[in-house]
Design a protein around this motif. Sequence first.
Motif, PDB file in Angstrom:
ATOM      1  N   MET A 156       0.814  -1.215   0.000  1.00 34.96           N
ATOM      2  CA  MET A 156       0.000   0.000   0.000  1.00 34.96           C
ATOM      3  C   MET A 156       0.848   1.266   0.000  1.00 34.96           C
ATOM      4  O   MET A 156       0.508   2.253  -0.656  1.00 34.96           O
ATOM      5  N   ASP A 216      -5.567  -2.375  -0.361  1.00 31.35           N
ATOM      6  CA  ASP A 216      -5.579  -1.979  -1.771  1.00 31.35           C
ATOM      7  C   ASP A 216      -5.041  -3.149  -2.593  1.00 31.35           C
ATOM      8  O   ASP A 216      -3.921  -3.123  -3.071  1.00 31.35           O
ATOM      9  N   THR A 222     -11.509  -3.192  -8.819  1.00 34.55           N
ATOM     10  CA  THR A 222     -11.335  -1.756  -8.635  1.00 34.55           C
ATOM     11  C   THR A 222     -12.628  -1.038  -8.992  1.00 34.55           C
ATOM     12  O   THR A 222     -13.556  -1.630  -9.540  1.00 34.55           O
ATOM     13  N   LEU A 231      -5.412  -2.536 -10.141  1.00 36.73           N
ATOM     14  CA  LEU A 231      -4.327  -1.671  -9.696  1.00 36.73           C
ATOM     15  C   LEU A 231      -2.994  -2.140 -10.254  1.00 36.73           C
ATOM     16  O   LEU A 231      -2.100  -1.337 -10.526  1.00 36.73           O
ATOM     17  N   THR A 573      -6.313   5.259  -3.513  1.00 34.88           N
ATOM     18  CA  THR A 573      -6.752   4.083  -2.764  1.00 34.88           C
ATOM     19  C   THR A 573      -8.223   3.785  -3.036  1.00 34.88           C
ATOM     20  O   THR A 573      -8.989   4.674  -3.405  1.00 34.88           O
TER      21      THR A 573
END
Length: 816
Positions: A156, A216, A222, A231, A573
């Motif tokens: 993250m 995340d 997402t 991501l 995020t």
Amino acid sequence: MKTVDCGKQVSVDLPLNGLRILDVANGREGMCGRLFADLGAEVCLVEPISGVGARRNAPLVDGYSVDFAVHHANKMSVELDLTDPQGQSDLIAMAASVDMLIASFESADTVWPALRSTLLARYPKLVVLSVSDFGLYGPYSRFVATDMVQIAMGGMLARSGLAGREPLMPPGELAAETAAINAAWCGMLGLWQLKQTGLGDHLDFSILESTAQILDPAFGVTGSAAAGRTLFEMIPRGRPKKTQLYPIFPCADGHVRICILNPRQWNGMSAWLGDNHAFSDPSYGNLGKRISVIKDVNALIAGLFADKSMADIVSEAQARGIPAASVDSIEEVLNNEHFNARGVFTEITLGNCRGRAPVGYLEVDSRHAGIRIPAPVLGEHQDVVAQWSGSRAEKFIGDQAQVHEHADKLRPFSGIRVLDLGVIVAGAEVGRIFADQGAEVIKVENKDFPDGLRQSMTGEPITQSFAQGQRGKQSLGMNLRSEAGISLFKSLVATADVVMSNFKPGTMESLGLGYEVLSEINPGIVMLDSSALGNSGPMSRTMGYGPLVRCTSGLTALWSYSDEAGSYSDGATIFPDHFAARVAAFGVAAKLLQRERSGRGGTVSVSQAESILAAMSGLFLRESIEPGTAKPMGNRKEFYAPSGVYPCKGDDEWCVIDVRSDAQWLSMCDALGLSALKNRGELQSNDERLRHRDEIDKAIRNWTAAHSPLEVLSILQSHGVAAGNVQRLNEYKENPHFLARDFFRELIQPGLTEPLTTENGPVKAANLPDPDIRPAPFLAQHTRQVMKRVLDLSDEEIDSYVASGDLMELDTPLPS
């Protein structure tokens, strides 16, 4: 405003009444046991003679730990010396009458492995949940960590902060807080597996893997703005540029954020800007075209907002159909009219001080299930040792569960049918994790109003993000705006166990599908509703996206550099969607367990904002007592030194070092060759190290700058110092610890040219099978099969419903 009852626990009909748990934790993941206690379980905290370390964790208010107060409410406390044979014997005797034991020990602990083996051998129907930093096996299993280290190594931190600056540590203790809830979900899986198979289990839970999965996740689903990309595709290595999709604008009395994603929202904004601006052409409603000129667009909006107040901007934006929120401080959140109308905060006493903290994570049957009694005094319930020792007349699950002959093939939710109306991230994820664990999940969707998660940059029928979030489900094309479609859905409800939705509050009722209606059809149905701000209160029906929820809950205001005003860094995020999905799943599973005993279902409600509030409970409690303490802290921990993010050898490479004890300070000095600092007597004290932290940090930076992040990890961990590399997403697949623990699986998804790397299950266990990784469905792919199998409709009946638009089928042949 609610007040904690300091007497006996309030007698209410909570889902887990009758469940009994021993919480043999060191205190760091205390919210795991508390979530069970919030829902009615008897949870007894087993503490050493001096009490768990969490009782002394800073910050202290009037001598009491703020964190202990919020993490151990609703629990009991007994003292046992587990280094002494009598203490071990007492624990083993108590375990005879419990359903679960939660334990978190340091990697160097020498007592727990033998004690665990004894418990598992003596009580084959006991669920033992071991929570540790890295899990009990793998190359990192002996490493030590703090929240900062987990955030760095979990992937993250590399994506947090502004390009050109050092990575920015998120506020609070998000890794530990979210891991505690994820561990509770895994404990619930163990209980359901016990129910299914008649076998207890040892669950090996890793905080690192949890951090990588639910803060995340690199390979997870997402939001709609990602247009189908994960991501991993979007940000493989570095921090993203300051986001333009969820911009934050300064205004007369603070800051506001807007989220403009679809043409309708842009039309509202365009009209607000006036008739003559450069982007009034309707074609700018297309997100892709607007992104190409987004800096100029945002400059226009900034000019419009500059002299307006936060309240006026948000009010006008909402009236025009533009999602917007003010960037609120923790103080403003505590005084928020909506949260207070919902009874989100409760009073807690610390010594002679009274403060306010979030009451809990969940609403069950329209009531907040949260803090009822304060955290216990050390040893307050010592009589429980005698009461719980020996056999128990009736356990919550274990004594009734018979050993199944095919126990190794069953999954916890085999036989559970879920009607999944969820959309985008949080809606997708909660259904997906039930599908992973054996539930039959039927995604009910309408071609005319497709899930925003199905959109892509190039119009392909399936994307990586959709596949990650919807794997294992079936797709049923159904029109819930037609009378016949509603009737068919009700027929499905009669056969189902769970209905899940995350529409705007009131939507299900407006369709005639509220709980009161569906429970008449099926008294055992469990209904989940998930929303941004909760299903009641003055703001409940406002438009809510994750970036706006973070603003309203105070998270965005804290997620900025301490030396740069307005440097908000949460734009990339997707927290708290994956986390809130675990909160929701826990509540649903608990309600299903209650149904096994009562025969009736009920409702579970989750607010994403309140999930964030609960994850920052300590910050709110302290701020309510000591105003002004909740502020951006940057990369330095307030109460420990040295702690921070340090530069490493290479291009934009970083590491984290977080010393929490005098012993670790001496070990760090030895590892880094800082003998001059080690020999300075005043630096043996943490208070003195805090006063000299600039000097200490300079010496550390000089050393780390000559080493790679992995070298820092290896050298300092070999000396027992909490340190970690800032791991990039493009390094995930080569991570030796992830590989050793089978963190990854492969998903073969029709419509995609290459196999997808996807996550495996959330915990390692002897009797809990890995998820059955199956592809995500195309829209309306399974309509005919579901209608035949579940409702026994004929082909002719299905054809008629399809012709009338009440049902929908796949338009084109499935891709290979």
